[in-house]
Design an enzyme around this catalytic site. Structure first.
Site, PDB file in Angstrom:
ATOM      1  N   GLU A 161       0.853  -1.188   0.000  1.00 41.61           N
ATOM      2  CA  GLU A 161       0.000   0.000   0.000  1.00 41.61           C
ATOM      3  C   GLU A 161       0.886   1.234   0.000  1.00 41.61           C
ATOM      4  O   GLU A 161       1.862   1.312   0.763  1.00 41.61           O
ATOM      5  CB  GLU A 161      -0.906   0.007   1.231  1.00 41.61           C
ATOM      6  CG  GLU A 161      -1.760   1.263   1.358  1.00 41.61           C
ATOM      7  CD  GLU A 161      -2.691   1.216   2.568  1.00 41.61           C
ATOM      8  OE1 GLU A 161      -3.060   0.099   2.989  1.00 41.61           O
ATOM      9  OE2 GLU A 161      -3.025   2.289   3.100  1.00 41.61           O
ATOM     10  N   GLU A 206      -2.810  11.400   3.270  1.00 44.55           N
ATOM     11  CA  GLU A 206      -3.881  11.223   4.241  1.00 44.55           C
ATOM     12  C   GLU A 206      -3.863  12.410   5.189  1.00 44.55           C
ATOM     13  O   GLU A 206      -2.812  12.940   5.519  1.00 44.55           O
ATOM     14  CB  GLU A 206      -3.687   9.942   5.055  1.00 44.55           C
ATOM     15  CG  GLU A 206      -3.854   8.665   4.263  1.00 44.55           C
ATOM     16  CD  GLU A 206      -3.701   7.458   5.168  1.00 44.55           C
ATOM     17  OE1 GLU A 206      -4.725   6.861   5.527  1.00 44.55           O
ATOM     18  OE2 GLU A 206      -2.551   7.122   5.509  1.00 44.55           O
TER      19      GLU A 206
END
Length: 285
Positions: A162, A167
């Site tokens: 990932e 974020e």
């Protein structure tokens, strides 16, 4: 739509960011971004009539809730929470509502939002991956732009790998995070760093460009052209580097969860993740 197995695997993957411990880097500390790629392999500028959906040749919508991360939203289909604004933007909107009587892991869902991915439609192996976006704000609000290995349905997470390009958790309005996750360095063990705007500026106040430059054995993150971290296999303490294969793109706006915490009385709704453009270009080598 992806298979139910893939969707479950994708939702499992959001556990990756729950407790990322990352140092914050300010623009004054950041390096200049390297030259970006030249040949465009994927581009969406989200042009189209107001109220229309995303290009189904490029994106699919995931639906459902996420018990693994204890998020509070239900991801809806169609244009309920993700649509074009007619001005060249995709708007992903989180609302405090439940018109469809959706059921979540905790009971009747309290919020709706949207999550899109390019699985089965577009993958990249290396290149310059970027999105120009204006993120939302508020306690419990969690926007993200990230990638998962296309083989997640076969090998599971975190073996799929990932790459979290951006974020943000609402209690940190001036900071975004970039992280990698893989076997032996996932969840709270994810390897990453934060980037903080100067003078208390908030990312929600303006559009910013979030990017990675991805090459064999090297991933470099930048915000508005300022590099704030580079990761290589040397950072993994002997664990496997699982980033030399196809990955697909994900855009989502979560509400609540272990990392951001739940909304509170200070959180206003609706909140919007406004995406101006997503582009992937080939590596300069």
């Amino acid at each position: 739509m992806a298979s139910s197995r893939l969707l479950r695997s994708c939702l499992l993957a959001t556990l990756s960011a729950t407790l990322v411990a990352a140092a914050a880097v300010t623009p004054a500390q950041a390096e200049q971004k390297p030259e970006s790629a030249q040949a465009v392999t994927f581009s969406d500028t989200f042009d189209g009539p107001a109220g229309s959906g995303v290009d189904s040749g490029k994106w699919q919508l995931e639906t459902g809730d996420n018990v693994n991360n204890h998020e509070r939203q239900y991801y809806t289909p169609g244009t309920d929470n993700a649509k074009l604004d007619g001005q060249g933007n995709l708007v992903i909107e989180a609302r405090r509502e439940n018109p469809g009587n959706y059921q979540c892991w905790y009971g009747t869902c309290e919020y709706t939002s949207a999550r899109l991915n390019t699985s089965g439609k577009f993958t990249a192996t290396y290149g310059h991956v970027e999105a120009r976006m204006k993120i939302p704000r508020g306690q419990g609000i969690w926007p993200a732009f990230w990638m998962l290995g296309q083989d997640i349905g076969d090998v599971g997470w975190p073996n799929s790998g990932e790459i979290d390009i951006m974020e943000n958790v609402g209690f940190e309005p001036s900071t975004v995070h970039g992280t990698i996750h893989g076997p032996g360095y996932s969840g709270e063990g994810g390897i990453g760093a934060g980037y903080t705007l100067p003078n208390g500026e908030a990312f929600a106040d303006a559009f910013h460009t979030f990017a990675v430059d991805w090459a064999p054995d090297k991933i470099t993150w930048s915000v508005d052209g300022n590099v704030f971290q580079t990761r290589t296999p040397a950072d993994l303490n002997g664990n496997a580097w699982v980033f030399d294969k196809p990955f697909f793109l994900i855009l989502n706006l979560a509400v609540g969860g272990y990392w951001p915490g739940d909304p509170d009385g200070s959180t206003t709704f609706p909140q919007q993740l406004v995406v101006d453009e997503v582009t992937v270009t080939t590596s300069d080598g």
